[in-house]
Design an enzyme around this catalytic site. Structure first.
Site, short mmCIF file in Angstrom:
data_model
loop_
_atom_site.label_atom_id
_atom_site.label_comp_id
_atom_site.label_asym_id
_atom_site.label_seq_id
_atom_site.Cartn_x
_atom_site.Cartn_y
_atom_site.Cartn_z
N CYS A 44 1.11 12.47 -3.22
CA CYS A 44 0.02 11.53 -3.46
C CYS A 44 -1.27 11.92 -2.77
O CYS A 44 -2.35 11.79 -3.32
CB CYS A 44 0.44 10.12 -3.07
SG CYS A 44 0.91 9.98 -1.34
N HIS A 50 1.57 5.85 1.13
CA HIS A 50 0.92 6.28 -0.10
C HIS A 50 -0.56 6.50 0.18
O HIS A 50 -1.10 5.99 1.15
CB HIS A 50 1.11 5.19 -1.17
CG HIS A 50 0.73 5.61 -2.55
ND1 HIS A 50 1.15 6.79 -3.11
CD2 HIS A 50 -0.03 4.99 -3.50
CE1 HIS A 50 0.66 6.89 -4.33
NE2 HIS A 50 -0.07 5.81 -4.60
N ASP A 64 -5.51 5.14 -8.97
CA ASP A 64 -4.39 5.85 -8.34
C ASP A 64 -4.04 7.05 -9.19
O ASP A 64 -3.31 6.93 -10.18
CB ASP A 64 -3.19 4.92 -8.19
CG ASP A 64 -2.15 5.51 -7.25
OD1 ASP A 64 -2.22 6.73 -6.99
OD2 ASP A 64 -1.28 4.75 -6.77
#
Lengths: 647, 315
Positions: free
Chosen positions: A405, A449, A465
């Site tokens: 991520c 994250h 995202d």
């Protein structure tokens, strides 16, 4: 007391060995291996000497050993003080004292050291296994103390007495637990090294830092929603917002920001979060925080911060509005800061962004373009990305295309900034797992994250995202679903570990109940309890008075019980009277039990047969040198007596 | 029904079983009295036997001395007996040209003081002091008495002619006083058929070595008396002091005597623990000669004692 009374008998040292073992063993988890080895060796030596009935080593040997041990501790910890060095010293002294056990006084020292060592375990853990272990160890240490004072009684009886004493202490313990004044922080200042090695988010992010965190199965926090919890894709728990990029790592912009303006677009969700200690001030609120607990503030980037770092598990009540609009009118300075890029590096990325800026008409078009790019190009979501070169973003976007991520978030933000869209990296946690047993949402380090936020005119800061574009399962269903098989995730969050999941849920629900109800009984809950008891606004003075009154009442109760016990018949006599009632006879004042039995034999031979063993056991329990030996048998014999038929 | 093993109260065989058996073959039908006498001896106390002449008092003393292998001496008390006749005198020895102490009959392990109340109080007290002190002081020199030292005194009932009743203070020095009483019909028949028992007792052989008795006495003194039992002894002593039937209550020495006698009785029953039954069994023998009826000041009657036992609850 004569000199021979002061010497330890042969049966006593094993108790002390057990005390030493039980009180030092869990420390092997935390202390250096050489110390555990040394302590174990000393214990084994003492036990061996005892077993062979040989002389204990003299002072000339013990003194250098003690000095050497202390020097080693100084070499290891750099000090003799503080938590770890102090505990190490206690462990060492405990083991050495076993080689010096000549007199009762030495044994008492071992027992006292044992009691003290019990406490030190709470430095490391306050969970259920620790509590259970220490309870058993407490029992053992108390039993050893009883054995030292009571003389030759059997191990079973010793343990029974110790258990009795422990149970008798229970009411006092409960009163102290409930009423002892709770203060905000720790009651005593813990040594500096008491907080260390906490896992959690940090204020900077470089490739791989979150990937490291994700490998930990530790729990970051637990949340209980008052109403229906939001859908999983909305569960973004905001930590530090990283705005400063130096080409390799992302950092928090140290500059203060004016308060944000948040427009709620939907109803707020109330929830309670229990943070594990992470050593930072981040509160990790659900986006976007609406109401904060006292003492917490937003930092201008929607990250909730506490005044003090979280050094122990803490519980907060919050509310958030998952649908929101943030800073529609942003400060120009902020926007400029979120467009900044290092002067050199990543030429391909900059070129790609420049092309998008030319081709797309609006900033949102650029965002969509970038997401499309991530979705359509062969990007892989993995915990084990290849190493990246100097131009890390270029390397990632055009060469490896494998990342986690943080790679996606960083690359996306760089692309946006290069294309003229203010953007920043947000770190935190995404998702969580509901425990079906207690309804708590458990968020682990593995849920750590990083995502991005872009600022669009009229819409403010919008969450984007990029990981969701590459691996939608990460957001929809969790990290275990998103990663390909064989990734180094902790065993119990791996997707195939269903058989473990049920057990884990149960265990974590239990732990959570323990944390919430027992460990989490803090000043606030105490106030609540006292208010329920009719003592609203109790400060520590009221508590002290309540505690003294409760203590006085407990003492009075104990005294009354003791006085009553003095007047109460001994158990053997009570059983004897019960036996007479059951069989329907009555002992005349001057009639001995044997005479009564003889009388019964004449008048009622059938009952007499059952009554005879009771008589014999009663006489033994009342007149024998070891009366307690027969009490249980007497009780059983009385219970076996046939009841007199009511006629 | 579950068959739990219930420990018995104990009927351990002991060294006195054959002694009692043998004694019971000589003194017919008086097992309880023989046992009391043995308990008294084992408790280390002195025994007073009171009864009419000819009921076997002397035979009992003789039999015990024989069976236990004790050195035996008999003193027949008469009105003209002098203290020196008991303790001994110094006589001039011509060969050594000096005085030589000739020990009196009291220097024996078992002394039978027959008809002690026929002697004058002065002579009585000579013996009683020896009993208490375990030594004799004669002409300025103190001489220890042998060990064990056990006195069996007999006395005729005080209403008989020519008796000097023992004062209470001296009666207290006897651990027990027993009465033998007439033999039962069967026992008397057997006695008449087989002839007098005195000769038979002469033929007895010792069943115990001389060193055995002190060891047994020490063992018995160490027998466990539970707090509850001591409570009972205390309750009895207190009741004797508070009962209006008696002029005076029992002395602390009497309490100690009661406990010692109960221990010996329990040991004779083969038990390691002393029960209230033991206390009750020895209580009349231990207490009756120490208590005096409030009416007329005579000795307490057996029924007074029984009433006391029946009234005191066993704690």
């Amino acid at each position: 007391m004569s000199a021979s009374d002061d010497l330890l008998s042969r049966e006593e040292p094993p108790w002390l060995f057990a005390v030493a073992l039980a009180t030092t063993l869990p420390h092997t988890l935390h202390q250096p291996a050489w110390l555990s080895g040394l302590a174990g060796l000393l214990l084994a030596w003492a036990a061996w000497l005892w077993q062979r009935d040989q002389r204990l080593p003299g002072r000339w040997l013990l003194l250098p050993l003690a000095i050497g041990g202390c020097l080693a501790i100084v070499a290891e910890f750099g000090t003799l003080f503080g938590r770890d060095a102090g505990v190490a010293m206690l462990v060492l002294f405990m083991a050495m004292k076993l080689l010096e056990m000549r007199q009762r006084r030495d044994a008492i020292v071992v027992v006292m050291l044992g009691y003290f060592l019990l406490l030190t375990h709470y430095f490391h853990a306050q969970d259920i296994p620790t509590g259970l272990w220490l309870l058993l160890a407490l029992w053992l240490v108390t039993a050893a103390l009883i054995r030292l004072h009571a003389g030759r009684i059997g191990p079973g009886e010793t343990l029974r007495y110790a258990g009795q004493i422990g149970l008798q202490a229970l009411p006092l313990m409960l009163v102290l637990y409930l009423l002892f004044p709770r203060v905000g922080g720790p009651l005593w200042g813990l040594p500096q090294d008491a907080f260390q090695a906490r896992s959690g988010l940090s204020e900077s992010m470089s490739p791989g830092s979150i990937g490291e965190l994700v490998r930990s199965g530790e729990i970051a926090f637990r949340v209980r929603f008052d109403g229906t919890p939001p859908a999983r894709p909305l569960l973004y728990w905001r930590g530090p917002v990283l705005e400063r990029y130096d080409g390799t790592s992302w950092q928090v912009w140290p500059q203060r920001r004016p308060a944000e303006t948040i427009e709620a677009l939907g109803p707020a969700i109330d929830y309670e979060t229990t943070l594990e200690a992470h050593g930072q001030r981040w509160l990790l609120a659900l986006d976007a925080a609406a109401t904060l607990p006292a003492g917490a503030t937003l930092d201008g980037r929607l990250s909730a911060q506490l005044a003090q770092p979280v050094e122990a598990r803490r519980r907060f009540r919050l509310s958030s509005t998952p649908a929101y609009r943030l800073n529609r009118h942003e400060q120009p300075a902020t926007l400029t800061a979120n467009l900044a890029l290092p002067p050199t590096g990543n030429p391909h990325t900059l070129a790609l962004a420049a092309r998008w800026r030319d081709e797309e008409k609006s900033p949102s078009g650029i965002v969509d373009r970038a997401l499309r790019h991530f979705r359509n190009e062969p990007f892989h979501y993995t915990l084990q990305p290849p190493l990246l070169g100097r131009d890390a973003i270029d390397d990632f976007l055009f060469r490896s295309r494998r990342g986690f991520c943080e790679h996606y978030a960083a690359a996306f933000v760089v692309l946006m900034r290069a294309a003229g869209v203010p953007a920043r990296v947000v770190t935190g946690y995404q998702g969580g797992e509901f425990n079906p047993l207690d309804g708590y949402l458990v968020v682990r380090q593995s849920e750590a994250h990083a995502w991005s936020e872009v600022w669009l005119a009229e819409r403010g800061w919008v969450r984007v995202d990029p990981t969701a574009a590459v691996a939608p399962e990460r957001i929809e269903r969790g990290i275990a679903e998103a990663l390909p098989a064989g990734e180094p995730l902790p065993l119990f969050i791996q997707r195939h570990a269903d058989w473990l999941r049920g057990m884990r849920h149960r265990w974590e629900a239990l732990n959570n109940a323990w944390n919430q109800r027992v460990i989490g009984f803090d000043a606030q809950r105490q106030r609540q309890l006292l208010a329920d008891l009719g003592l609203p606004d109790a400060d520590w003075r009221t508590l002290a008075i309540a505690l003294s009154l409760a203590g006085a009442a407990a003492l009075a109760l104990i005294a009354a019980l003791a006085l009553r016990r003095q007047h109460r018949q001994p158990p053997a006599l009570r059983l004897w009277l019960r036996a007479q009632r059951r069989i329907g006879v009555h002992c005349a004042p001057g009639e001995t039990p044997l005479a009564l039995a003889a009388r019964l034999r004449r008048s009622d031979p059938a009952s007499a047969e059952a009554f005879d063993p009771v008589v014999r056991l009663f006489l033994l329990a009342r007149y024998a040198p070891t009366p307690n030996l027969y009490l249980a048998a007497l009780r059983a014999a009385v219970a076996r007596l046939p009841r007199r038929r009511s006629a | 029904m579950t068959t739990t093993k219930i420990p018995s109260l104990g009927s351990r065989p002991h060294a006195f079983v054959p002694v009692l058996d043998a004694a019971n073959r000589i003194i017919l039908g008086k097992a309880h009295e023989v046992r009391l006498a043995a308990a008294c001896l084992l408790a280390g106390g002195h025994l007073l036997i009171e009864d009419l002449p000819g009921l076997g008092k002397t035979t009992l003393a003789h039999t015990l001395a024989r069976l236990l292998g004790l050195q035996f001496a008999r003193i027949q008390f008469t009105a003209d007996l002098l203290p020196a006749d008991i303790t001994g005198v110094s006589v001039f020895d011509r060969s050594s040209a000096g005085f030589r102490f000739v020990p009196g009959p009291v220097f024996a392990q078992l002394v039978l003081a027959d008809e002690i109340n026929r002697a004058t109080p002065k002579t009585q007290s000579a013996l009683l002091e020896a009993m208490e002190e375990g030594q004799v002081t004669c002409e300025g020199e103190t001489r220890p008495l042998p060990s064990p030292f056990f006195v069996i005194a007999t006395q005729n009932p005080t209403h008989q002619i020519g008796t000097f009743p023992l004062p209470e203070s001296q009666l207290d020095r006897f651990l027990m006083r027993i009465e033998i009483g007439y033999p039962s019909r069967d026992a008397e028949r057997e006695l008449l058929a087989a002839g007098g028992r005195r000769t038979a007792s002469e033929a007895l052989t010792p069943l115990l070595a001389p060193a055995d008795l002190p060891a047994l006495q020490a063992e018995i003194a160490g027998l466990h008396a539970a707090p509850a039992l001591i409570d009972y002894v205390q309750a009895l002593v207190e009741a004797s002091r508070n009962t209006p039937a008696f002029r005076h209550g029992l002395s602390p020495r009497a309490g100690l005597a009661l406990l010692a006698a109960a221990r010996a009785w329990a040991w004779l029953a083969g038990r390691d623990l002393v029960l209230p039954d033991d206390v009750q069994a020895v209580f009349p023998a231990v207490a009756r000669h120490r208590l005096h009826s409030d009416q007329g000041g005579g000795p307490a009657t057996a029924s007074d004692i029984d009433a006391l036992l029946a009234a005191v609850a066993i704690p």
